[in-house]
Design an enzyme around this catalytic site. Structure first.
Site, PDB file in Angstrom:
ATOM      1  N   GLN A  10     -12.326  11.310  43.639  1.00 42.81           N
ATOM      2  CA  GLN A  10     -13.600  11.611  43.002  1.00 42.81           C
ATOM      3  C   GLN A  10     -13.559  11.234  41.518  1.00 42.81           C
ATOM      4  OE1 GLN A  10     -15.814  15.248  44.477  1.00 42.81           O
ATOM      5  NE2 GLN A  10     -13.730  15.858  44.952  1.00 42.81           N
ATOM      6  N   SER A  91      -5.624  12.545  44.835  1.00 40.31           N
ATOM      7  CA  SER A  91      -6.416  13.659  45.357  1.00 40.31           C
ATOM      8  C   SER A  91      -7.064  13.272  46.682  1.00 40.31           C
ATOM      9  CB  SER A  91      -7.452  14.088  44.314  1.00 40.31           C
ATOM     10  OG  SER A  91      -8.150  15.226  44.734  1.00 40.31           O
ATOM     11  N   LEU A  92      -8.387  13.202  46.730  1.00 36.70           N
ATOM     12  CA  LEU A  92      -9.105  12.796  47.931  1.00 36.70           C
ATOM     13  C   LEU A  92      -8.555  11.482  48.487  1.00 36.70           C
ATOM     14  CD1 LEU A  92     -11.640  12.806  49.866  1.00 36.70           C
ATOM     15  CD2 LEU A  92     -12.727  11.421  48.088  1.00 36.70           C
ATOM     16  N   ARG A 116     -14.135  19.544  53.770  1.00 36.17           N
ATOM     17  CA  ARG A 116     -13.356  19.878  52.580  1.00 36.17           C
ATOM     18  C   ARG A 116     -14.267  20.020  51.362  1.00 36.17           C
ATOM     19  NH1 ARG A 116     -10.664  16.581  48.553  1.00 36.17           N
ATOM     20  NH2 ARG A 116      -8.617  17.411  47.890  1.00 36.17           N
ATOM     21  N   HIS A 200      -8.287  21.195  42.466  1.00 34.43           N
ATOM     22  CA  HIS A 200      -6.849  21.388  42.205  1.00 34.43           C
ATOM     23  C   HIS A 200      -6.537  22.585  41.304  1.00 34.43           C
ATOM     24  CE1 HIS A 200      -6.242  17.676  44.301  1.00 34.43           C
ATOM     25  NE2 HIS A 200      -7.084  17.073  43.485  1.00 34.43           N
ATOM     26  N   GLN A 249      -2.507  20.498  48.326  1.00 36.90           N
ATOM     27  CA  GLN A 249      -3.113  19.696  47.261  1.00 36.90           C
ATOM     28  C   GLN A 249      -4.491  20.200  46.849  1.00 36.90           C
ATOM     29  OE1 GLN A 249      -6.178  16.942  48.150  1.00 36.90           O
ATOM     30  NE2 GLN A 249      -4.543  15.492  48.597  1.00 36.90           N
TER      31      GLN A 249
END
Length: 310
Positions: A10, A91-92, A116, A200, A249
């Protein structure tokens, strides 16, 4: 040559993304159509027309970035690009890497990242959480700025992206205070990011249990063809290892700089960013300034041609 692919998360989304690559091959539109069938809305139209505030809503951003990364990787392979030896996602982007590696089906991933995103947005309603990038400060100074800014709320360093580039996240008011404090401490820049949830951070802990339950019913192929470095900067050969990492994560920091260094130590000579923009390529250059390490970002047809030629 040892090729590593990295997938953005993102923050790299923008209205109009992927439009140039869509003119190169129908695989781009086909991949977005596949995702749209899962989502129940026209994802390509959202990415091309916006509005930006809807594209930037995390439950929409996550499927959009996943699909863009998978479409770009499919185009790479369609045009004869080599199969990478290792992958990582920011991340994603870890979900995108798992799809590209063969560990997770694309359809399952689209539905999973939508869920998510919904969990993350529900954990912290719109307007109550925020993320910001702090540039030009030492990690210890950013930690101190977060402590000073907390005042009973949450604000934490959550992305250690490169030397002098750290992202913070938490309650919106606390993040705003941390931006002011970091600026006063000498940060070169301190700016809010177009992300609607404090990813996070410990504020995501309540969502992690629900994600864990969904992941228990998600199929992951063990021993994927391509090694994927997860949030713990390790590769996992078992489905359970992958699941544990994806839960963790959600509420723990991303150590991107350490991930890049680990891939280089494992032999990576070329690092290719697969998806919209070139954010990770900029970070990677700051992490490892070795001129022998080749980098490319597959963000448009010319960059694509350059990457295929290396």
């Amino acid at each position: 040559m040892s090729l590593a692919f990295v997938f953005p998360g993102q923050g790299s989304q923008s209205v109009g993304m992927m439009s140039a690559l869509a003119k190169v091959s129908p695989v781009i539109a086909a991949t977005f159509a596949e995702a749209s069938a899962v989502l129940g809305y026209d994802l390509w139209q959202l990415c091309q027309e916006g509005p930006p505030e809807l594209l930037n809503s995390t439950e929409r951003t996550q499927p959009a970035m996943l699909t863009a990364g998978v479409a770009t990787y499919r185009l790479w392979r369609e045009r004869g690009g080599a199969q990478p030896e290792m992958m990582a996602g920011h991340s994603l982007g870890e979900f995108t890497a798992l799809v590209a590696s063969g560990a997770l089906s694309f359809q399952d991933a689209v539905d999973l990242v939508r869920y998510r995103g919904e969990l993350m947005q529900a954990a912290v309603p719109p307007g109550q959480g925020a993320m910001a990038a702090i540039l030009g400060l030492e990690d210890i100074d950013i930690d101190e700025a977060c402590r000073e800014a907390s005042q009973g709320e949450v604000v934490e360093a959550v992305n250690f992206n490169a030397p002098g580039q750290v992202v913070i996240a938490g309650d919106a008011a606390a993040v705003a205070r941390a931006i002011e404090i970091a600026t006063a401490k000498g940060a070169r820049r301190a700016l809010a990011l177009p992300i609607s949830v404090p990813a996070h951070s410990s504020l995501m802990q309540p969502a992690s249990e629900q994600l864990r339950l969904r992941l228990e019913n998600t199929a992951f192929a063990p021993n994927p063809a391509i090694a994927v470095y997860g949030v713990d900067i390790r590769t996992h050969a078992t489905a359970e290892g992958i699941r544990v990492g994806l839960v963790k994560q959600l509420y723990t920091p991303v150590y991107w700089a350490a991930t890049v260094r680990t891939m280089v130590a494992a032999g990576a000579t070329h690092i290719v960013e697969c998806g919209p923009g070139k954010v990770l390529t900029g970070l990677n250059r700051r992490v490892d300034k070795n001129r022998d390490l080749k980098m490319a970002a597959l963000q448009d047809p010319q960059n694509f041609d350059d990457g295929l030629a290396t």
